[in-house]
Scaffold this motif. Structure first.
Motif, PDB file in Angstrom:
ATOM      1  N   ASP A  11     -29.702  23.960  62.026  1.00  0.00           N
ATOM      2  CA  ASP A  11     -29.356  25.291  61.586  1.00  0.00           C
ATOM      3  C   ASP A  11     -30.411  25.845  60.480  1.00  0.00           C
ATOM      4  N   THR A  55     -30.078  23.858  57.099  1.00  0.00           N
ATOM      5  CA  THR A  55     -30.414  22.399  57.422  1.00  0.00           C
ATOM      6  C   THR A  55     -31.963  22.322  57.381  1.00  0.00           C
ATOM      7  N   LYS A  56     -32.567  23.371  58.116  1.00  0.00           N
ATOM      8  CA  LYS A  56     -33.898  23.477  58.384  1.00  0.00           C
ATOM      9  C   LYS A  56     -34.552  23.585  56.946  1.00  0.00           C
TER      10      LYS A  56
END
Length: 84
Positions: free
Chosen positions: A64, A67-68
């Motif tokens: 997501d 997280t990226k």
């Protein structure tokens, strides 16, 4: 409450001991005079670093947005390039 705090303190204090391998705990390597090989250490360290970079790239591809963003920074740190 005090027994819980005491148990938590003991658990935290013994964690490094539990993280040791059997040969480190028993001293078998020292007893046999076996030192870890520098080449083996370097190979394992490099492999570990490459694995972390690959895991970060996978997170960049499939994670997501939060997280990226974290994974991009992680890959930059692990590859030695400055984070942007």
């Amino acid at each position: 409450m005090k027994p819980f705090v005491l148990a938590a303190a003991i658990a935290l204090a013994t964690t490094p001991v539990l993280a040791q391998s059997v040969t480190e705990k028993t001293g078998v390597n020292t007893l046999l005079g076996v030192a870890p090989s520098t080449a083996d250490f370097v190979t394992k360290t490099a492999t570990s670093g490459l694995f972390e970079i690959a895991a970060g790239r996978l997170a960049v591809e499939r994670g997501d947005p939060a997280t990226k963003a974290f994974a991009e920074g992680w890959c930059a740190i692990m590859s030695g390039s400055p984070a942007s």
